[in-house]
Design a protein around this motif. Structure first.
Motif, PDB file in Angstrom:
ATOM      1  N   TYR A 119     -42.700 -59.228  -6.746  1.00 36.15           N
ATOM      2  CA  TYR A 119     -43.539 -59.048  -5.552  1.00 36.15           C
ATOM      3  C   TYR A 119     -43.107 -57.816  -4.769  1.00 36.15           C
ATOM      4  O   TYR A 119     -43.942 -56.999  -4.363  1.00 36.15           O
ATOM      5  CB  TYR A 119     -43.440 -60.308  -4.690  1.00 36.15           C
ATOM      6  N   TYR A 120     -41.814 -57.645  -4.578  1.00 38.44           N
ATOM      7  CA  TYR A 120     -41.322 -56.498  -3.821  1.00 38.44           C
ATOM      8  C   TYR A 120     -41.496 -55.189  -4.592  1.00 38.44           C
ATOM      9  O   TYR A 120     -41.759 -54.137  -4.010  1.00 38.44           O
ATOM     10  CB  TYR A 120     -39.842 -56.692  -3.481  1.00 38.44           C
ATOM     11  N   VAL A 121     -41.349 -55.256  -5.921  1.00 39.49           N
ATOM     12  CA  VAL A 121     -41.448 -54.045  -6.735  1.00 39.49           C
ATOM     13  C   VAL A 121     -42.869 -53.500  -6.771  1.00 39.49           C
ATOM     14  O   VAL A 121     -43.078 -52.280  -6.688  1.00 39.49           O
ATOM     15  CB  VAL A 121     -40.939 -54.327  -8.166  1.00 39.49           C
ATOM     16  N   ILE A 122     -43.860 -54.374  -6.893  1.00 38.89           N
ATOM     17  CA  ILE A 122     -45.241 -53.883  -7.045  1.00 38.89           C
ATOM     18  C   ILE A 122     -45.912 -53.599  -5.706  1.00 38.89           C
ATOM     19  O   ILE A 122     -46.985 -52.992  -5.670  1.00 38.89           O
ATOM     20  CB  ILE A 122     -46.104 -54.869  -7.867  1.00 38.89           C
ATOM     21  N   ASP A 123     -45.293 -54.022  -4.595  1.00 38.47           N
ATOM     22  CA  ASP A 123     -45.868 -53.768  -3.276  1.00 38.47           C
ATOM     23  C   ASP A 123     -45.101 -52.629  -2.613  1.00 38.47           C
ATOM     24  O   ASP A 123     -43.950 -52.776  -2.222  1.00 38.47           O
ATOM     25  CB  ASP A 123     -45.787 -55.034  -2.413  1.00 38.47           C
ATOM     26  N   GLY A 124     -45.754 -51.494  -2.485  1.00 41.72           N
ATOM     27  CA  GLY A 124     -45.104 -50.318  -1.927  1.00 41.72           C
ATOM     28  C   GLY A 124     -44.680 -50.462  -0.480  1.00 41.72           C
ATOM     29  O   GLY A 124     -43.832 -49.701   0.002  1.00 41.72           O
ATOM     30  N   GLU A 125     -45.252 -51.436   0.232  1.00 45.00           N
ATOM     31  CA  GLU A 125     -44.911 -51.635   1.641  1.00 45.00           C
ATOM     32  C   GLU A 125     -43.731 -52.591   1.816  1.00 45.00           C
ATOM     33  O   GLU A 125     -43.352 -52.915   2.945  1.00 45.00           O
ATOM     34  CB  GLU A 125     -46.124 -52.178   2.399  1.00 45.00           C
ATOM     35  N   LYS A 126     -43.147 -53.064   0.712  1.00 43.80           N
ATOM     36  CA  LYS A 126     -42.069 -54.048   0.780  1.00 43.80           C
ATOM     37  C   LYS A 126     -40.732 -53.462   0.334  1.00 43.80           C
ATOM     38  O   LYS A 126     -39.848 -54.200  -0.095  1.00 43.80           O
ATOM     39  CB  LYS A 126     -42.415 -55.259  -0.105  1.00 43.80           C
ATOM     40  N   GLN A 127     -40.558 -52.150   0.485  1.00 39.64           N
ATOM     41  CA  GLN A 127     -39.334 -51.538  -0.022  1.00 39.64           C
ATOM     42  C   GLN A 127     -38.106 -51.844   0.840  1.00 39.64           C
ATOM     43  O   GLN A 127     -36.983 -51.909   0.334  1.00 39.64           O
ATOM     44  CB  GLN A 127     -39.528 -50.034  -0.180  1.00 39.64           C
ATOM     45  N   ASP A 128     -38.312 -52.048   2.138  1.00 38.82           N
ATOM     46  CA  ASP A 128     -37.190 -52.468   2.978  1.00 38.82           C
ATOM     47  C   ASP A 128     -36.745 -53.879   2.590  1.00 38.82           C
ATOM     48  O   ASP A 128     -35.541 -54.171   2.542  1.00 38.82           O
ATOM     49  CB  ASP A 128     -37.592 -52.444   4.459  1.00 38.82           C
ATOM     50  N   GLU A 129     -37.726 -54.745   2.308  1.00 36.82           N
ATOM     51  CA  GLU A 129     -37.406 -56.104   1.872  1.00 36.82           C
ATOM     52  C   GLU A 129     -36.713 -56.091   0.516  1.00 36.82           C
ATOM     53  O   GLU A 129     -35.805 -56.895   0.249  1.00 36.82           O
ATOM     54  CB  GLU A 129     -38.672 -56.965   1.801  1.00 36.82           C
ATOM     55  N   LEU A 130     -37.133 -55.172  -0.374  1.00 39.12           N
ATOM     56  CA  LEU A 130     -36.503 -55.042  -1.688  1.00 39.12           C
ATOM     57  C   LEU A 130     -35.029 -54.688  -1.536  1.00 39.12           C
ATOM     58  O   LEU A 130     -34.166 -55.269  -2.204  1.00 39.12           O
ATOM     59  CB  LEU A 130     -37.225 -53.972  -2.512  1.00 39.12           C
ATOM     60  N   GLN A 131     -34.724 -53.753  -0.647  1.00 35.98           N
ATOM     61  CA  GLN A 131     -33.338 -53.329  -0.448  1.00 35.98           C
ATOM     62  C   GLN A 131     -32.522 -54.463   0.174  1.00 35.98           C
ATOM     63  O   GLN A 131     -31.380 -54.708  -0.240  1.00 35.98           O
ATOM     64  CB  GLN A 131     -33.292 -52.092   0.450  1.00 35.98           C
ATOM     65  N   ALA A 132     -33.101 -55.164   1.155  1.00 36.37           N
ATOM     66  CA  ALA A 132     -32.388 -56.289   1.779  1.00 36.37           C
ATOM     67  C   ALA A 132     -32.132 -57.405   0.773  1.00 36.37           C
ATOM     68  O   ALA A 132     -31.065 -58.036   0.774  1.00 36.37           O
ATOM     69  CB  ALA A 132     -33.205 -56.819   2.967  1.00 36.37           C
ATOM     70  N   PHE A 133     -33.105 -57.641  -0.096  1.00 36.89           N
ATOM     71  CA  PHE A 133     -32.968 -58.672  -1.133  1.00 36.89           C
ATOM     72  C   PHE A 133     -31.851 -58.300  -2.102  1.00 36.89           C
ATOM     73  O   PHE A 133     -31.033 -59.151  -2.492  1.00 36.89           O
ATOM     74  CB  PHE A 133     -34.302 -58.830  -1.866  1.00 36.89           C
ATOM     75  N   ALA A 134     -31.789 -57.030  -2.485  1.00 36.31           N
ATOM     76  CA  ALA A 134     -30.734 -56.569  -3.396  1.00 36.31           C
ATOM     77  C   ALA A 134     -29.355 -56.736  -2.757  1.00 36.31           C
ATOM     78  O   ALA A 134     -28.399 -57.165  -3.416  1.00 36.31           O
ATOM     79  CB  ALA A 134     -30.964 -55.102  -3.764  1.00 36.31           C
ATOM     80  N   LYS A 135     -29.244 -56.432  -1.474  1.00 40.42           N
ATOM     81  CA  LYS A 135     -27.968 -56.588  -0.771  1.00 40.42           C
ATOM     82  C   LYS A 135     -27.573 -58.052  -0.700  1.00 40.42           C
ATOM     83  O   LYS A 135     -26.417 -58.414  -0.964  1.00 40.42           O
ATOM     84  CB  LYS A 135     -28.073 -56.008   0.640  1.00 40.42           C
ATOM     85  N   GLN A 136     -28.534 -58.908  -0.366  1.00 38.84           N
ATOM     86  CA  GLN A 136     -28.270 -60.348  -0.296  1.00 38.84           C
ATOM     87  C   GLN A 136     -27.782 -60.872  -1.640  1.00 38.84           C
ATOM     88  O   GLN A 136     -26.806 -61.637  -1.721  1.00 38.84           O
ATOM     89  CB  GLN A 136     -29.538 -61.087   0.114  1.00 38.84           C
ATOM     90  N   GLU A 137     -28.452 -60.470  -2.710  1.00 36.16           N
ATOM     91  CA  GLU A 137     -28.084 -60.934  -4.039  1.00 36.16           C
ATOM     92  C   GLU A 137     -26.686 -60.431  -4.444  1.00 36.16           C
ATOM     93  O   GLU A 137     -25.902 -61.166  -5.042  1.00 36.16           O
ATOM     94  CB  GLU A 137     -29.123 -60.448  -5.059  1.00 36.16           C
ATOM     95  N   GLY A 138     -26.389 -59.170  -4.121  1.00 42.02           N
ATOM     96  CA  GLY A 138     -25.079 -58.623  -4.459  1.00 42.02           C
ATOM     97  C   GLY A 138     -23.957 -59.401  -3.791  1.00 42.02           C
ATOM     98  O   GLY A 138     -22.951 -59.737  -4.424  1.00 42.02           O
ATOM     99  N   ILE A 139     -24.134 -59.723  -2.513  1.00 45.18           N
ATOM    100  CA  ILE A 139     -23.126 -60.488  -1.781  1.00 45.18           C
ATOM    101  C   ILE A 139     -23.005 -61.890  -2.353  1.00 45.18           C
ATOM    102  O   ILE A 139     -21.897 -62.418  -2.533  1.00 45.18           O
ATOM    103  CB  ILE A 139     -23.474 -60.532  -0.284  1.00 45.18           C
TER     104      ILE A 139
END
Length: 274
Positions: free
Chosen positions: A56-76
């Motif tokens: 969902y975040y990858v195909i929606d160009g307006e969700k790139q901030d959410e994509l980055q936050a999701f990646a950070k959450q997952e890494g932690i």
């Protein structure tokens, strides 16, 4: 803003074929599919649900901030629970391959995408997935290193592992035995660090503490009260049932400003995604 190539019709196509996507994804991730329940149990991480979220975040160009936050959450989250990085990499690459197989199906069925458009789309979507992986690994490594260093301080110096995750938010993961001497140091160091780092939110993760004596629970409550007096909100995660039963028996309750979550993952999801 990046040009978008997939319209609402693709989203509908993807939603209609959601179950088939999951089936294909599991076929692709041969080494991970048998670990899905273990990862959910150990880290409260739902790989299937997170796969849909990533798409969902990858195909929606307006969700790139959410994509980055999701990646950070997952890494932690993966670092916190020492989950195998190989599984994460295989899972994301399986998501990538499955997504492209669905884009191929959609293109054949609709004839909407030209060859040039497909090449542009490949660069766009793969860059976003690669960015997700980069942010994930950076935060995994950073948090893991900080956690290891902090745990070493706890063992060697009975220090307090306060780990910054944003300029004004920190995590305090308590691991192992918590005795009277250690709680005294905890209280002193926590209050000092709140003032020094200007911490506004402190997540105290107790998932690594199996049990606490009544005296220790009382000192912990005083520490939480002290953080509130300094203008810092405390968030408690990972309380074990045995500790909760002790608190209920003693009639101890948290202040109304103190939030509690079942797991660290829940708290991170609340503050980084929502």
């Amino acid at each position: 803003m990046e040009k978008e190539f997939l319209d609402e019709n693709f989203n509908n196509f993807f939603e209609v074929n959601k179950q088939r996507f999951e089936s294909k994804l599991l076929d692709q991730a041969v080494n991970v599919r048998d670990k899905i329940n273990d990862i959910l149990r150990v880290g409260d991480i739902d790989l299937i649900n997170n796969a849909h979220k990533l798409i969902y975040y990858v195909i929606d160009g307006e969700k790139q901030d959410e994509l980055q936050a999701f990646a950070k959450q997952e890494g932690i989250a993966w670092a916190t629970h020492s989950l195998t990085l190989y599984f994460k990499l295989e899972w994301v690459q399986a998501i990538r391959r499955t997504l492209w197989s669905f884009i191929q199906e959609y293109t054949k069925a609709t004839q909407k995408l030209t060859i040039d458009t497909i090449f542009d789309l490949e660069k766009l979507l793969n860059n976003r997935i690669d960015h997700f992986l980069n942010v994930f690994f950076i935060n995994y490594s950073t948090y893991k290193d900080a956690l290891i260093s902090a745990q070493r301080e706890v063992v060697e110096n009975l220090s307090v592992p306060i780990i910054p995750i944003t300029p004004n938010m920190c995590i305090l993961p308590l691991i192992g035995s918590v005795d009277s001497f250690r709680t005294t140091i905890l209280e002193e160091k926590v209050l000092i660090e709140i003032g020094r780092l200007h911490i506004q939110t402190l997540i105290i993760d107790l998932s690594g503490v199996a049990e606490m004596e009544t005296e220790i629970i009382d000192k912990l409550m005083k520490m939480i009260s002290g953080t509130s007096m300094m203008g810092c909100q405390s968030i408690i995660t990972g309380l074990r049932p045995v500790v909760v039963r002790q608190m209920v028996k003693l009639g101890i309750t948290f202040e109304k400003e103190t939030k509690t979550y079942g797991t660290l993952q829940h708290a991170l999801n609340e503050y980084f995604i929502k």
